[in-house]
Scaffold this motif. Structure first.
Motif, short mmCIF file in Angstrom:
data_model
loop_
_atom_site.label_atom_id
_atom_site.label_comp_id
_atom_site.label_asym_id
_atom_site.label_seq_id
_atom_site.Cartn_x
_atom_site.Cartn_y
_atom_site.Cartn_z
N LYS A 8 0.83 -1.21 0.00
CA LYS A 8 0.00 0.00 0.00
C LYS A 8 0.86 1.26 0.00
O LYS A 8 0.61 2.21 -0.74
CB LYS A 8 -0.92 0.01 1.22
CG LYS A 8 -2.09 -0.96 1.14
CD LYS A 8 -3.12 -0.50 0.14
CE LYS A 8 -4.36 -1.38 0.18
NZ LYS A 8 -5.33 -0.98 -0.87
N LEU A 22 -4.21 8.91 -1.12
CA LEU A 22 -4.25 8.56 0.31
C LEU A 22 -5.57 9.02 0.93
O LEU A 22 -6.20 8.27 1.70
CB LEU A 22 -3.08 9.21 1.03
CG LEU A 22 -3.00 8.99 2.55
CD1 LEU A 22 -2.92 7.51 2.87
CD2 LEU A 22 -1.81 9.74 3.13
N TRP A 23 -6.00 10.22 0.60
CA TRP A 23 -7.28 10.74 1.10
C TRP A 23 -8.43 9.85 0.64
O TRP A 23 -9.34 9.52 1.41
CB TRP A 23 -7.45 12.17 0.59
CG TRP A 23 -8.69 12.93 0.95
CD1 TRP A 23 -9.44 13.67 0.09
CD2 TRP A 23 -9.32 13.05 2.22
NE1 TRP A 23 -10.50 14.25 0.75
CE2 TRP A 23 -10.45 13.88 2.07
CE3 TRP A 23 -9.04 12.52 3.48
CZ2 TRP A 23 -11.31 14.20 3.11
CZ3 TRP A 23 -9.90 12.84 4.54
CH2 TRP A 23 -11.01 13.66 4.35
N SER A 24 -8.37 9.40 -0.60
CA SER A 24 -9.39 8.50 -1.14
C SER A 24 -9.44 7.20 -0.36
O SER A 24 -10.53 6.71 0.00
CB SER A 24 -9.09 8.21 -2.62
OG SER A 24 -9.91 7.19 -3.12
N MET A 25 -8.28 6.62 -0.08
CA MET A 25 -8.23 5.37 0.67
C MET A 25 -8.80 5.53 2.08
O MET A 25 -9.53 4.66 2.57
CB MET A 25 -6.78 4.87 0.74
CG MET A 25 -6.24 4.35 -0.58
SD MET A 25 -4.49 3.96 -0.45
CE MET A 25 -4.49 2.75 0.89
N LEU A 26 -8.48 6.63 2.73
CA LEU A 26 -8.97 6.86 4.08
C LEU A 26 -10.49 6.97 4.11
O LEU A 26 -11.16 6.41 4.98
CB LEU A 26 -8.34 8.12 4.67
CG LEU A 26 -6.85 8.03 5.00
CD1 LEU A 26 -6.30 9.40 5.38
CD2 LEU A 26 -6.61 7.02 6.13
N LEU A 27 -11.04 7.70 3.14
CA LEU A 27 -12.49 7.84 3.07
C LEU A 27 -13.16 6.50 2.79
O LEU A 27 -14.20 6.18 3.35
CB LEU A 27 -12.87 8.85 1.98
CG LEU A 27 -12.51 10.31 2.27
CD1 LEU A 27 -12.85 11.18 1.08
CD2 LEU A 27 -13.24 10.81 3.52
N TRP A 28 -12.54 5.71 1.92
CA TRP A 28 -13.08 4.39 1.57
C TRP A 28 -13.14 3.50 2.82
O TRP A 28 -14.18 2.93 3.15
CB TRP A 28 -12.23 3.76 0.48
CG TRP A 28 -12.65 2.38 0.04
CD1 TRP A 28 -12.68 1.24 0.79
CD2 TRP A 28 -13.13 2.01 -1.26
NE1 TRP A 28 -13.12 0.19 0.05
CE2 TRP A 28 -13.41 0.61 -1.21
CE3 TRP A 28 -13.33 2.70 -2.45
CZ2 TRP A 28 -13.87 -0.09 -2.32
CZ3 TRP A 28 -13.79 2.00 -3.56
CH2 TRP A 28 -14.06 0.64 -3.49
N HIS A 29 -12.02 3.39 3.51
CA HIS A 29 -11.92 2.43 4.61
C HIS A 29 -12.66 2.88 5.87
O HIS A 29 -13.00 2.05 6.71
CB HIS A 29 -10.45 2.14 4.90
CG HIS A 29 -9.78 1.33 3.83
ND1 HIS A 29 -10.10 0.02 3.58
CD2 HIS A 29 -8.84 1.67 2.91
CE1 HIS A 29 -9.37 -0.43 2.57
NE2 HIS A 29 -8.61 0.55 2.15
N THR A 30 -12.88 4.18 6.01
CA THR A 30 -13.66 4.67 7.15
C THR A 30 -15.16 4.74 6.82
O THR A 30 -15.96 5.14 7.66
CB THR A 30 -13.19 6.06 7.58
OG1 THR A 30 -13.28 6.96 6.45
CG2 THR A 30 -11.76 6.02 8.09
N SER A 33 -16.88 7.89 2.56
CA SER A 33 -16.74 8.41 1.20
C SER A 33 -18.07 8.92 0.64
O SER A 33 -18.09 9.90 -0.12
CB SER A 33 -16.17 7.33 0.28
OG SER A 33 -17.03 6.22 0.19
N ARG A 49 -18.51 3.63 -2.58
CA ARG A 49 -17.38 2.71 -2.42
C ARG A 49 -17.34 1.75 -3.61
O ARG A 49 -17.62 0.57 -3.52
CB ARG A 49 -17.47 1.97 -1.09
CG ARG A 49 -17.35 2.90 0.11
CD ARG A 49 -17.52 2.19 1.43
NE ARG A 49 -16.30 1.46 1.81
CZ ARG A 49 -16.25 0.15 2.01
NH1 ARG A 49 -17.32 -0.60 1.80
NH2 ARG A 49 -15.13 -0.42 2.37
#
Length: 281
Positions: A8, A22-30, A33, A49
Motif C-alpha cells: 500500500k 491517500l485521502w481517497s483510501m482513508l475515506l473508503w476504509h472509514t 466516502s 465505495r
C-alpha cells in the motif's frame, strides 16, 4: 499484514497524485466516502465505495478519452444507449451534451452498482436519463454475474458466486422506431453476445463505441474479427483512433491491449462532425 502495508505504501509513493490517493483510501476504509461528491465539469459524481467512483475522486479527468469523443460526436437532441453504465460517468456526460430534448438509456447489470447509478442520475437532476438494471446478451433469462472487489470489471460469469441478474436482448428493450445516435458497450468481454441481441437496434444506429481486448474476448470464445464481421454485415466501418486521426481496422486484426474502437455507419458524416482525419499512419 506487513507485506500488504508495504504494498500500500509503495502504491501511494508511486501514484501520480499521492495525497489525493491517500485521502481517497482513508475515506473508503472509514466508510465516509459517500458524504463526498466529485465535480467532473458538467456533472457531479458521488463517491460511493466503487472502483469507478474512487478513480474519479482521485482524478476527475480519468475518462478523458471518452469525454473527448462524446464532445466531438454528440449533439443536442441525440439518443444514447450506454451498456455497462457502471456508476454513470459516460451516461451523465452524455446527458449534459444531448440536453433535455435528448435521451440516455443507461443499462447496468449489477444491482448495487445500478443503485449507485440511479443515485447519481438523481443527484444531477437529469430527467433525460433512464436506468435499467439488467445484463444484455443474445437471449433473455437470468445469468450469474460476478461480484468482485474491482467492481468495474464485473461480468457475466456462469462460474461466479456473485449474484443472479436478469438478462435481456437490447432489441426487446426498445421500440422498433427508436433512433440510436450512439451505442456504447463496455461489458468486460461480453460485447459479441450483446451485439447479437441487438440486430434490429443496429439497423437504426449511427455509431457503436465499444471496448476491445483479446484477453477479455477469449473468456467467451471469440475474437475481435467476429465482432468486426458482424458490424460489417450491418453496414458499419470499424476504426481505431490515434491522435486526431481515424485508422481503419484491418479485418482479422486483434486487440492485444485494451482500447476503445469506433464503428460508424456513415464515415463521411463522422468526419464532418468530428473534424478528424482518416487514413493509415
Amino acid at each position: 499484514m506487513a507485506s500488504r502495508l508495504r504494498a500500500k505504501l509503495t502504491a501511494i509513493a508511486h501514484h501520480p497524485r499521492p495525497l489525493r490517493y491517500l485521502w481517497s483510501m482513508l475515506l473508503w476504509h472509514t466508510r465516509l466516502s459517500h458524504w463526498f461528491t466529485v465535480d467532473c465539469g458538467g456533472y457531479r459524481l458521488r463517491y460511493f465505495r466503487t472502483s469507478m467512483s474512487a478513480g474519479h475522486f482521485v482524478d476527475p479527468d480519468c475518462r478523458a478519452e471518452d469525454d473527448e469523443f462524446l464532445r466531438a460526436w454528440l449533439r443536442p437532441g441525440d439518443r444514447v444507449i450506454d451498456v455497462g453504465a457502471n456508476v454513470g460517468t459516460l451516461s451523465l456526460r452524455a446527458a449534459g451534451m444531448v440536453g433535455p430534448d435528448g435521451h440516455v438509456l443507461a443499462i447496468e447489470a449489477h444491482p448495487r452498482i445500478a443503485a449507485c447509478l440511479t443515485a447519481n442520475v438523481a443527484l444531477n437532476g437529469f430527467g433525460q436519463v433512464e436506468v435499467r438494471q439488467t445484463a444484455l446478451g443474445d437471449a433473455p433469462g437470468e445469468v450469474r454475474f460476478s461480484d468482485d472487489y474491482s467492481d468495474d470489471q464485473n461480468r457475466v460469469d456462469s462460474a461466479a458466486g456473485g449474484c443472479l441478474v436478469p438478462i435481456a436482448r437490447l432489441d426487446d428493450l426498445l421500440t422498433d422506431d427508436e433512433r440510436i445516435d450512439f451505442l456504447k458497450i463496455d461489458v468486460e468481454g461480453y460485447e459479441l453476445p450483446v451485439l447479437r441481441g441487438a440486430e434490429r437496434a443496429l439497423a437504426r444506429c449511427r455509431c457503436v463505441y465499444f471496448e476491445a481486448a483479446d484477453e477479455a474476448y477469449q473468456r467467451y470464445g471469440y475474437t475481435l474479427a467476429d465482432i468486426q464481421r458482424l458490424l460489417t454485415e450491418e453496414g458499419f466501418t470499424l476504426y481505431r483512433r490515434a491522435g486526431g486521426r481515424l485508422i481503419p481496422v484491418r479485418l482479422g486484426g486483434g486487440a492485444p491491449e485494451l482500447e476503445n474502437l469506433i464503428a460508424w455507419r456513415e464515415p463521411a458524416e463522422a468526419l464532418e462532425r468530428t473534424g478528424w482525419l482518416t487514413g493509415e499512419m
